[in-house]
Design a protein around this motif. Structure first.
Motif, mmCIF file in Angstrom:
data_model
loop_
_atom_site.group_PDB
_atom_site.id
_atom_site.type_symbol
_atom_site.label_atom_id
_atom_site.label_comp_id
_atom_site.label_asym_id
_atom_site.label_seq_id
_atom_site.Cartn_x
_atom_site.Cartn_y
_atom_site.Cartn_z
ATOM 1 N N LYS A 179 1.167 -1.571 0.037
ATOM 2 C CA LYS A 179 -0.064 0.310 0.185
ATOM 3 C C LYS A 179 1.084 1.332 0.355
ATOM 4 O O LYS A 179 1.821 1.325 0.334
ATOM 5 C CB LYS A 179 -0.809 0.537 1.241
ATOM 6 N N ILE A 180 0.568 2.163 -0.838
ATOM 7 C CA ILE A 180 1.724 3.360 -0.644
ATOM 8 C C ILE A 180 0.861 4.131 0.271
ATOM 9 O O ILE A 180 -0.464 4.414 0.713
ATOM 10 C CB ILE A 180 0.796 4.224 -2.358
ATOM 11 N N ILE A 181 1.942 5.268 1.230
ATOM 12 C CA ILE A 181 1.777 5.899 2.294
ATOM 13 C C ILE A 181 2.048 6.930 1.848
ATOM 14 O O ILE A 181 3.761 7.165 0.887
ATOM 15 C CB ILE A 181 1.615 5.350 3.431
ATOM 16 N N ARG A 182 1.397 8.026 1.645
ATOM 17 C CA ARG A 182 1.658 9.641 1.120
ATOM 18 C C ARG A 182 1.177 10.286 2.656
ATOM 19 O O ARG A 182 0.254 10.456 3.221
ATOM 20 C CB ARG A 182 0.631 9.800 0.435
ATOM 21 N N LYS A 183 2.429 11.518 2.878
ATOM 22 C CA LYS A 183 2.470 12.180 4.165
ATOM 23 C C LYS A 183 2.293 13.647 3.649
ATOM 24 O O LYS A 183 3.646 14.003 3.185
ATOM 25 C CB LYS A 183 3.044 11.639 4.762
ATOM 26 N N ILE A 184 1.878 15.030 3.930
ATOM 27 C CA ILE A 184 2.141 16.101 3.908
ATOM 28 C C ILE A 184 3.181 16.725 5.025
ATOM 29 O O ILE A 184 2.083 17.046 6.270
ATOM 30 C CB ILE A 184 1.176 16.728 2.843
ATOM 31 N N PHE A 185 4.121 17.723 4.738
ATOM 32 C CA PHE A 185 4.437 18.492 5.619
ATOM 33 C C PHE A 185 4.611 19.922 5.643
ATOM 34 O O PHE A 185 5.654 19.788 4.656
ATOM 35 C CB PHE A 185 5.828 17.919 6.053
ATOM 36 N N SER A 186 4.163 20.299 6.399
ATOM 37 C CA SER A 186 4.154 21.757 5.742
ATOM 38 C C SER A 186 4.596 22.487 6.877
ATOM 39 O O SER A 186 5.163 23.879 5.919
ATOM 40 C CB SER A 186 2.511 22.257 6.218
ATOM 41 N N LYS A 187 5.480 21.633 7.809
ATOM 42 C CA LYS A 187 6.423 22.408 8.419
ATOM 43 C C LYS A 187 7.885 22.208 8.642
ATOM 44 O O LYS A 187 7.939 20.384 8.257
ATOM 45 C CB LYS A 187 5.858 22.699 9.599
ATOM 46 N N LYS A 188 8.861 22.210 8.077
ATOM 47 C CA LYS A 188 10.401 21.806 7.874
ATOM 48 C C LYS A 188 10.807 20.680 9.459
ATOM 49 O O LYS A 188 11.405 20.198 9.084
ATOM 50 C CB LYS A 188 11.502 22.396 7.675
ATOM 51 N N ASP A 189 10.537 21.697 10.139
ATOM 52 C CA ASP A 189 10.747 21.034 11.541
ATOM 53 C C ASP A 189 10.127 19.882 12.180
ATOM 54 O O ASP A 189 10.228 18.876 12.536
ATOM 55 C CB ASP A 189 10.199 22.414 13.231
ATOM 56 N N ASP A 190 8.853 19.627 11.450
ATOM 57 C CA ASP A 190 8.289 18.091 12.289
ATOM 58 C C ASP A 190 8.381 17.158 10.959
ATOM 59 O O ASP A 190 9.108 15.784 11.431
ATOM 60 C CB ASP A 190 6.768 18.949 11.475
ATOM 61 N N LEU A 191 8.755 18.037 9.935
ATOM 62 C CA LEU A 191 9.596 16.601 9.158
ATOM 63 C C LEU A 191 10.978 16.343 9.333
ATOM 64 O O LEU A 191 11.319 15.027 9.559
ATOM 65 C CB LEU A 191 10.075 16.778 7.569
ATOM 66 N N LYS A 192 11.888 16.785 10.490
ATOM 67 C CA LYS A 192 13.162 16.985 10.964
ATOM 68 C C LYS A 192 12.833 16.770 11.867
ATOM 69 O O LYS A 192 14.047 15.115 12.235
ATOM 70 C CB LYS A 192 13.722 18.304 11.516
ATOM 71 N N LYS A 193 12.662 16.935 12.597
ATOM 72 C CA LYS A 193 11.501 15.771 14.134
ATOM 73 C C LYS A 193 12.219 13.906 13.623
ATOM 74 O O LYS A 193 12.376 13.119 14.120
ATOM 75 C CB LYS A 193 10.692 16.041 14.421
ATOM 76 N N TRP A 194 10.534 13.516 12.802
ATOM 77 C CA TRP A 194 11.069 12.738 11.775
ATOM 78 C C TRP A 194 11.262 11.468 11.685
ATOM 79 O O TRP A 194 11.909 10.703 11.785
ATOM 80 C CB TRP A 194 9.560 13.000 10.813
ATOM 81 N N LEU A 195 12.183 12.550 10.128
ATOM 82 C CA LEU A 195 13.732 12.357 9.788
ATOM 83 C C LEU A 195 14.511 11.704 10.874
ATOM 84 O O LEU A 195 15.300 10.758 11.103
ATOM 85 C CB LEU A 195 14.434 13.020 9.089
ATOM 86 N N THR A 196 14.558 12.540 12.251
ATOM 87 C CA THR A 196 15.609 12.349 13.477
ATOM 88 C C THR A 196 15.252 10.963 14.009
ATOM 89 O O THR A 196 16.644 10.093 14.534
ATOM 90 C CB THR A 196 15.491 13.809 14.245
ATOM 91 N N GLN A 197 14.189 10.648 14.385
ATOM 92 C CA GLN A 197 13.907 10.083 14.940
ATOM 93 C C GLN A 197 13.975 8.497 13.825
ATOM 94 O O GLN A 197 14.586 7.569 14.571
ATOM 95 C CB GLN A 197 12.081 9.896 14.994
ATOM 96 N N LEU A 198 13.449 8.128 12.257
ATOM 97 C CA LEU A 198 13.993 7.749 11.543
ATOM 98 C C LEU A 198 15.843 7.289 12.011
ATOM 99 O O LEU A 198 16.115 5.705 11.469
ATOM 100 C CB LEU A 198 13.597 7.807 10.449
ATOM 101 N N LEU A 199 16.346 8.010 11.623
ATOM 102 C CA LEU A 199 17.468 7.900 12.107
ATOM 103 C C LEU A 199 18.469 7.611 13.091
ATOM 104 O O LEU A 199 19.411 7.207 12.626
ATOM 105 C CB LEU A 199 18.859 9.186 11.181
ATOM 106 N N ASN A 200 17.916 7.696 13.941
ATOM 107 C CA ASN A 200 17.777 6.925 15.304
ATOM 108 C C ASN A 200 18.029 5.571 15.316
ATOM 109 O O ASN A 200 18.379 4.521 16.661
ATOM 110 C CB ASN A 200 17.606 7.711 16.318
ATOM 111 N N VAL A 201 17.265 4.787 14.251
ATOM 112 C CA VAL A 201 16.690 3.812 14.138
ATOM 113 C C VAL A 201 17.508 2.839 13.218
ATOM 114 O O VAL A 201 18.064 1.330 13.556
ATOM 115 C CB VAL A 201 14.929 3.725 14.253
ATOM 116 N N HIS A 202 17.760 3.525 12.709
ATOM 117 C CA HIS A 202 18.139 2.573 11.080
ATOM 118 C C HIS A 202 19.193 3.672 10.575
ATOM 119 O O HIS A 202 19.416 5.278 10.245
ATOM 120 C CB HIS A 202 16.970 3.434 10.039
ATOM 121 N N SER A 203 19.816 3.209 9.553
ATOM 122 C CA SER A 203 21.091 4.109 8.992
ATOM 123 C C SER A 203 20.567 4.081 7.174
ATOM 124 O O SER A 203 20.001 3.155 6.868
ATOM 125 C CB SER A 203 22.242 3.130 8.583
#
Length: 355
Positions: A179-203
């Motif tokens: 299934k395709i998952i789409r998500k829109i981030f209106s604020k850069k800080d929200d995406l930055k937080k999401w990516l930081t959490q991702l990189l804490n778990v995976h390379s």
């Protein structure tokens, strides 16, 4: 008799493939087993796995010593799984009484560094960086507007993410359970937080998103399947076109993609571009297997995924030392006998060389 083991983390995933190999075991003088690294008793070093019974054509529960020859088909779905089972597999590889038909490849970052420094292959390798932080990802996104994130230790298309700038917003696209998952981030800080959490778990590795779609906006690539002969020479067994679902990021079959014959695709390519494409593929097929073996040790088979962009440029998208066999079997069913016999033929030759 000689002993041959199919090593897997899930005995059901490639059960039919293992069974077809096992049916040929007696012909080549092999008893065939199937087991997981977790099936090995650390105290006795005996395996509590399955043994193929040629009389009943069933896999029977059995306790047996680790087979002499091992065909490694372990797919590590996450870094945690790799950390759990990787050391056991490495322990077997280090034993002098056990022989793996191919030692596999390291993570995508190590492969990239090797191929991108090759005097010929470097022209076919997309520029890649390792994401140490969310800012690294934003820098590439700012430059290219649309990028793709690939897990450093990913397999079978899992965990791949596309990011694209949509005005002041950023769109994220990934796939999970077909299934395709789409998500829109209106604020850069929200995406930055999401990516930081991702990189804490995976390379993750970051690349520019290449336009590798057909006229129907379906992602597609060319899968080339290569395998060693009994004389330790590389041969190409076939090539096919893998097409993903419209809107998907990649063409991986695990995501619900389809397969077409390479010849059918080739007929749709302009004659001049066709000749250049074939020459580029020949260059890649000639140099890539040997380069990987020289850098990372012996291999038995290799899946090479090649992308063709709208401008005709050709890119090596991925190299897999444990490729699936669905593409080659669907596009060339006649190859099945050779495909199922190859691991046993290769091991038989290895045994003759050792004796």
């Amino acid at each position: 008799m000689l002993t041959f083991g199919c090593l897997t983390l899930n005995k059901n995933i490639e059960r039919e493939y293992f069974t077809q190999i096992a049916k040929k075991g007696r012909l080549f003088g092999f008893e065939v087993f199937c087991f997981s690294p977790a099936d090995i008793d650390p105290k006795t070093e005996l395996v509590h796995g399955k043994k193929y019974n040629p009389e009943t054509e069933n896999w029977d529960h059995s306790i047996f010593p680790i087979p002499t020859y091992i065909y490694d088909r372990c797919f590590y779905s996450s870094e945690d799984v790799l950390k759990k089972y990787g050391p056991i597999v490495q322990w077997m590889k280090n034993r002098k009484d056990i022989f793996f038909i191919g030692h596999g490849l390291p993570n995508k970052w190590k492969i990239y560094n090797e191929l991108s420094s090759h005097p010929i292959l470097k022209y076919y390798i997309p520029e890649t960086i390792k994401a140490e932080s969310a800012d690294d990802i934003f820098n590439v996104l700012k430059k290219h507007k649309k990028i793709i994130l690939k897990p450093e230790n990913g397999a079978q298309g899992r965990g791949i993410i596309a990011l694209s700038m949509k005005g002041r917003k950023i769109e994220l696209i990934t796939a999970r359970h077909k299934k395709i998952i789409r998500k829109i981030f209106s604020k850069k800080d929200d995406l930055k937080k999401w990516l930081t959490q991702l990189l804490n778990v995976h390379s993750y590795l970051v690349q520019e998103y290449l336009p590798l779609h057909d006229e129907e906006m379906r992602p597609f690539d060319i899968r080339i399947f290569m395998q060693k002969t009994e004389n330790n020479n590389w041969q190409e067994l076939g090539r096919g076109i893998r097409k993903g679902i419209e809107g998907y990021i990649i063409s991986n079959l695990h995501g619900g993609g389809t397969v077409e014959k390479f010849e059918n695709f080739l007929r749709t390519v302009d004659r001049k571009k066709r000749q250049l494409l074939l020459e580029d593929i020949e260059t890649i097929v000639t140099h890539l297997p040997q380069t990987l073996e020289q850098s990372f040790g012996p291999l038995f088979e290799l899946g090479i995924d090649i992308g063709v962009a709208k401008d005709g440029s050709v890119w090596v998208l991925d190299t897999n030392s444990k490729p699936g066999h669905k593409t080659i079997l669907l596009t060339n069913p006649a190859i099945s006998e050779q495909l199922y016999s190859a691991p046993l033929t290769f091991c038989k030759q290895m045994d003759l060389q050792r004796s």
